[in-house]
Design a protein around this motif. Structure first.
Motif, short mmCIF file in Angstrom:
data_model
loop_
_atom_site.label_atom_id
_atom_site.label_comp_id
_atom_site.label_asym_id
_atom_site.label_seq_id
_atom_site.Cartn_x
_atom_site.Cartn_y
_atom_site.Cartn_z
N MET A 1 0.82 -1.18 0.00
CA MET A 1 0.00 0.00 0.00
C MET A 1 0.87 1.26 0.00
SD MET A 1 -3.23 0.38 2.30
CE MET A 1 -4.19 -1.04 2.62
N GLU A 2 0.42 2.20 -0.76
CA GLU A 2 1.17 3.45 -0.89
C GLU A 2 0.50 4.54 -0.06
OE1 GLU A 2 1.88 6.45 -4.48
OE2 GLU A 2 2.28 4.35 -4.95
N VAL A 3 1.29 5.27 0.71
CA VAL A 3 0.75 6.35 1.53
C VAL A 3 0.96 7.65 0.75
CG1 VAL A 3 0.94 7.58 3.71
CG2 VAL A 3 1.33 5.11 3.62
N ARG A 4 -0.13 8.39 0.55
CA ARG A 4 -0.05 9.67 -0.18
C ARG A 4 -0.20 10.82 0.80
NH1 ARG A 4 -3.81 9.42 -5.37
NH2 ARG A 4 -2.06 9.29 -6.78
N GLU A 5 0.60 11.81 0.56
CA GLU A 5 0.53 13.00 1.39
C GLU A 5 -0.47 13.96 0.75
OE1 GLU A 5 3.35 16.75 2.55
OE2 GLU A 5 4.31 14.84 2.09
N ILE A 6 -1.40 14.42 1.54
CA ILE A 6 -2.41 15.37 1.03
C ILE A 6 -1.94 16.77 1.41
CG2 ILE A 6 -4.78 16.13 1.17
CD1 ILE A 6 -5.51 13.24 1.90
N LYS A 7 -1.72 17.58 0.39
CA LYS A 7 -1.26 18.94 0.62
C LYS A 7 -2.46 19.88 0.67
CE LYS A 7 3.26 18.47 -1.46
NZ LYS A 7 4.21 19.00 -2.42
N LYS A 8 -2.37 20.80 1.60
CA LYS A 8 -3.42 21.82 1.70
C LYS A 8 -3.12 22.91 0.69
CE LYS A 8 -4.30 21.18 6.59
NZ LYS A 8 -4.32 21.82 7.89
N PRO A 9 -4.16 23.54 0.12
CA PRO A 9 -3.90 24.65 -0.81
C PRO A 9 -3.24 25.82 -0.08
CG PRO A 9 -6.26 24.39 -0.40
CD PRO A 9 -5.57 23.26 0.31
N TYR A 10 -2.46 26.57 -0.84
CA TYR A 10 -1.75 27.72 -0.27
C TYR A 10 -2.75 28.74 0.25
CZ TYR A 10 0.93 31.99 0.15
OH TYR A 10 1.48 33.13 0.62
N LYS A 11 -2.55 29.18 1.44
CA LYS A 11 -3.41 30.21 2.03
C LYS A 11 -2.49 31.24 2.67
CE LYS A 11 -7.22 30.60 5.27
NZ LYS A 11 -8.05 29.87 6.22
N PRO A 12 -2.49 32.48 2.16
CA PRO A 12 -1.58 33.48 2.74
C PRO A 12 -1.93 33.75 4.20
CG PRO A 12 -3.03 34.48 1.12
CD PRO A 12 -3.30 33.01 1.10
N ARG A 13 -0.90 33.96 4.98
CA ARG A 13 -1.12 34.22 6.39
C ARG A 13 -1.39 35.71 6.59
NH1 ARG A 13 3.32 30.56 9.58
NH2 ARG A 13 2.83 28.65 8.45
N HIS A 14 -2.45 36.00 7.32
CA HIS A 14 -2.79 37.38 7.65
C HIS A 14 -2.89 37.49 9.16
CE1 HIS A 14 -3.60 38.69 3.57
NE2 HIS A 14 -4.33 37.61 3.39
N ASN A 15 -2.32 38.52 9.66
CA ASN A 15 -2.44 38.81 11.08
C ASN A 15 -3.83 39.40 11.30
OD1 ASN A 15 -2.19 39.61 13.70
ND2 ASN A 15 -0.28 40.75 13.41
N ASP A 16 -4.58 38.86 12.24
CA ASP A 16 -5.94 39.35 12.50
C ASP A 16 -5.95 40.80 12.95
OD1 ASP A 16 -7.04 36.94 11.79
OD2 ASP A 16 -7.09 36.17 13.84
N ASN A 17 -4.85 41.23 13.56
CA ASN A 17 -4.76 42.61 14.03
C ASN A 17 -4.29 43.57 12.94
OD1 ASN A 17 -5.50 41.68 16.55
ND2 ASN A 17 -3.37 41.38 17.19
N GLU A 18 -3.94 43.04 11.78
CA GLU A 18 -3.42 43.86 10.68
C GLU A 18 -4.55 44.72 10.11
OE1 GLU A 18 -2.05 42.94 6.17
OE2 GLU A 18 -1.30 41.60 7.73
N ILE A 19 -4.26 45.99 9.93
CA ILE A 19 -5.25 46.91 9.35
C ILE A 19 -5.11 46.87 7.84
CG2 ILE A 19 -5.98 49.31 9.18
CD1 ILE A 19 -4.90 49.70 12.02
N ARG A 20 -6.21 46.65 7.17
CA ARG A 20 -6.21 46.64 5.70
C ARG A 20 -6.93 47.91 5.24
NH1 ARG A 20 -7.88 41.26 7.03
NH2 ARG A 20 -6.13 39.86 6.79
N ASN A 21 -6.18 48.82 4.65
CA ASN A 21 -6.76 50.07 4.17
C ASN A 21 -7.32 49.90 2.77
OD1 ASN A 21 -6.15 51.50 6.48
ND2 ASN A 21 -4.13 52.06 5.75
N PHE A 22 -8.49 50.42 2.55
CA PHE A 22 -9.09 50.46 1.23
C PHE A 22 -10.02 51.66 1.18
CE2 PHE A 22 -11.74 47.81 3.90
CZ PHE A 22 -13.01 48.28 3.67
N GLN A 23 -10.46 52.01 0.00
CA GLN A 23 -11.28 53.19 -0.18
C GLN A 23 -12.48 52.83 -1.03
OE1 GLN A 23 -9.23 56.49 -1.99
NE2 GLN A 23 -10.53 57.96 -0.95
N HIS A 24 -13.66 53.18 -0.54
CA HIS A 24 -14.88 52.96 -1.32
C HIS A 24 -14.97 54.02 -2.42
CE1 HIS A 24 -16.22 50.99 2.51
NE2 HIS A 24 -16.50 50.06 1.63
N VAL A 25 -15.27 53.58 -3.63
CA VAL A 25 -15.42 54.50 -4.77
C VAL A 25 -16.52 53.98 -5.68
CG1 VAL A 25 -14.30 55.53 -6.78
CG2 VAL A 25 -12.97 55.11 -4.72
N LYS A 26 -17.39 54.87 -6.14
CA LYS A 26 -18.41 54.51 -7.12
C LYS A 26 -18.41 55.59 -8.19
CE LYS A 26 -23.06 52.82 -7.45
NZ LYS A 26 -24.25 52.44 -6.69
#
Length: 91
Positions: A1-26
C-alpha cells in the motif's frame, strides 16, 4: 500500500490585528462629459461627491472639505466640485 501526502492549498497568512486600508469609490455617468464620483475621504471617511471633467493622464489631488487633506487622487482634466454627503458605506 502506498501512503499519499495530502497537501493543503496555499493560504496566505494574515495577522488578524493587521489593518487593511481600502477606499470605497463609485463612478457614475462614465459616458457623459462630466463624471460623478462618490467616495469616502481616505483619512476621515467623510462621504464625498465630486464632479470631474474628462479622463487624463495627469493625477489630481482632491482635497476633503471636512479635514482639508487629500481625500483621493483622480486621473481627470479638472475637478469641478466636491460636496460632502453622508457616506453610503457607513452604517
Amino acid at each position: 500500500m502506498e501512503v499519499r501526502e495530502i497537501k493543503k492549498p496555499y493560504k496566505p497568512r494574515h495577522n488578524d490585528n493587521e489593518i487593511r486600508n481600502f477606499q470605497h469609490v463609485k463612478i457614475l455617468d462614465c459616458n457623459q462629459p462630466v463624471h460623478r464620483i462618490i467616495f469616502e475621504c481616505w483619512h476621515c471617511k467623510q462621504g464625498l461627491l465630486s464632479e470631474v471633467e474628462g479622463v487624463s493622464s495627469q493625477m489630481l489631488d482632491v482635497p476633503c472639505p471636512s479635514c482639508g487633506r487629500t481625500a483621493i487622487k483622480l486621473m481627470a482634466n479638472k475637478v469641478i466640485s466636491t460636496t460632502p454627503i453622508p457616506s453610503p458605506w457607513q452604517p
